[in-house]
Motif scaffolding. Structure first.
Motif, PDB file in Angstrom:
ATOM      1  N   VAL A   1      31.526  43.252  50.716  1.00  0.00           N
ATOM      2  CA  VAL A   1      32.814  43.078  51.391  1.00  0.00           C
ATOM      3  C   VAL A   1      32.586  42.545  52.805  1.00  0.00           C
TER       4      VAL A   1
ATOM      5  N   GLY B   1      33.374  38.319  46.675  1.00  0.00           N
ATOM      6  CA  GLY B   1      34.415  39.327  46.640  1.00  0.00           C
ATOM      7  C   GLY B   1      34.748  39.782  45.231  1.00  0.00           C
TER       8      GLY B   1
ATOM      9  N   ARG C   1      34.539  43.362  43.558  1.00  0.00           N
ATOM     10  CA  ARG C   1      35.750  43.950  42.974  1.00  0.00           C
ATOM     11  C   ARG C   1      35.479  44.515  41.590  1.00  0.00           C
TER      12      ARG C   1
ATOM     13  N   ALA D   1      39.238  50.169  47.161  1.00  0.00           N
ATOM     14  CA  ALA D   1      38.297  49.118  47.553  1.00  0.00           C
ATOM     15  C   ALA D   1      38.574  47.831  46.783  1.00  0.00           C
TER      16      ALA D   1
ATOM     17  N   LYS E   1      41.592  46.111  48.289  1.00  0.00           N
ATOM     18  CA  LYS E   1      41.298  45.487  49.581  1.00  0.00           C
ATOM     19  C   LYS E   1      40.565  44.155  49.389  1.00  0.00           C
ATOM     20  N   VAL E   2      39.652  44.114  48.416  1.00  0.00           N
ATOM     21  CA  VAL E   2      38.948  42.867  48.128  1.00  0.00           C
ATOM     22  C   VAL E   2      39.935  41.819  47.625  1.00  0.00           C
TER      23      VAL E   2
ATOM     24  N   ASN F   1      41.770  40.383  50.433  1.00  0.00           N
ATOM     25  CA  ASN F   1      40.924  39.435  51.170  1.00  0.00           C
ATOM     26  C   ASN F   1      40.813  38.100  50.438  1.00  0.00           C
TER      27      ASN F   1
END
Length: 207
Positions: free
Chosen positions: A118, A137, A141, A152, A155-156, A159
């Protein structure tokens, strides 16, 4: 004193000598758990308080000098990469984070290795290496999903969606931001939902 308190004192210390003295004064606390506490400080402050992030990296370097634990060395590489991010040294950040990820994989810690990816995603995106950033990413993931870490993973995906947004690929941005929203809604994470709704609003406006 506990490890959280020692980590804070190490970050606030005046230099290497003081940090080493603190670690030698509390040898029972100078372990990998302390390393993770320092990593957390670095990660939480790298974009808002870079001086503290640098100090956390220096403290982990001092801990590494006194430790034979390979996981501490992996953490030191990870934090050195995050610290390089704050200095705009993106190539060094990528190199350090690749080293950290490799070390954690050798220790059979795939989830932690994915977490280093990340940080690497951020460095690659800042270098304009968008395809590599997205690939990195999504690889992380998939590991997060295998471990049931929806936060998590979301969030990836956010992004990755933001990278597509930066490249004017708004349909792809919407796809990943919507996936992230589903993760955050399942977790009822109001803070992340507010952030992703703002991202989706920007994407929908441009669509």
């Amino acid at each position: 004193m506990n490890r959280t308190e020692l980590a804070a004192r190490l970050v606030e210390a005046g230099g290497e000598a003081e940090r080493l003295a603190l670690l030698r004064e509390h040898p029972a606390l100078a372990d990998v758990c302390l390393g993770y506490a320092l990593k957390d400080i670095c990660w939480e402050t790298w974009s808002t308080e870079p001086t503290r992030a640098h100090a956390a990296a220096a403290a982990l370097e001092a801990l590494q000098a006194l430790s034979t634990d390979p996981e501490v060395s992996a953490l030191a590489a990870w934090v050195a990469g995050i610290s390089a991010l704050t200095e705009g040294r993106m190539e060094r950040a990528v190199s350090q984070l690749e080293d950290a990820g490799c070390r954690f994989r050798q220790l059979c810690k795939p989830h932690t290795a994915a977490a280093t990816e990340v940080s690497k995603l951020i460095a690659l995106a800042m270098l304009g290496r968008y395809d590599e950033a997205i690939e990195t990413g999504l690889r992380a993931r998939d590991i997060f999903l295998r471990h049931g870490d929806l936060l998590a993973a979301g969030k990836v995906e956010n992004n990755v969606g933001n990278i597509h947004f930066r490249r004017d690929r708004y349909r792809e941005a919407e796809k990943f931001q919507s996936l992230a929203r589903e993760r955050f809604a399942a977790l009822d994470d109001r803070d992340q939902l507010a952030k992703i709704d703002n991202c989706l609003a920007n994407t929908h406006a441009l669509l």
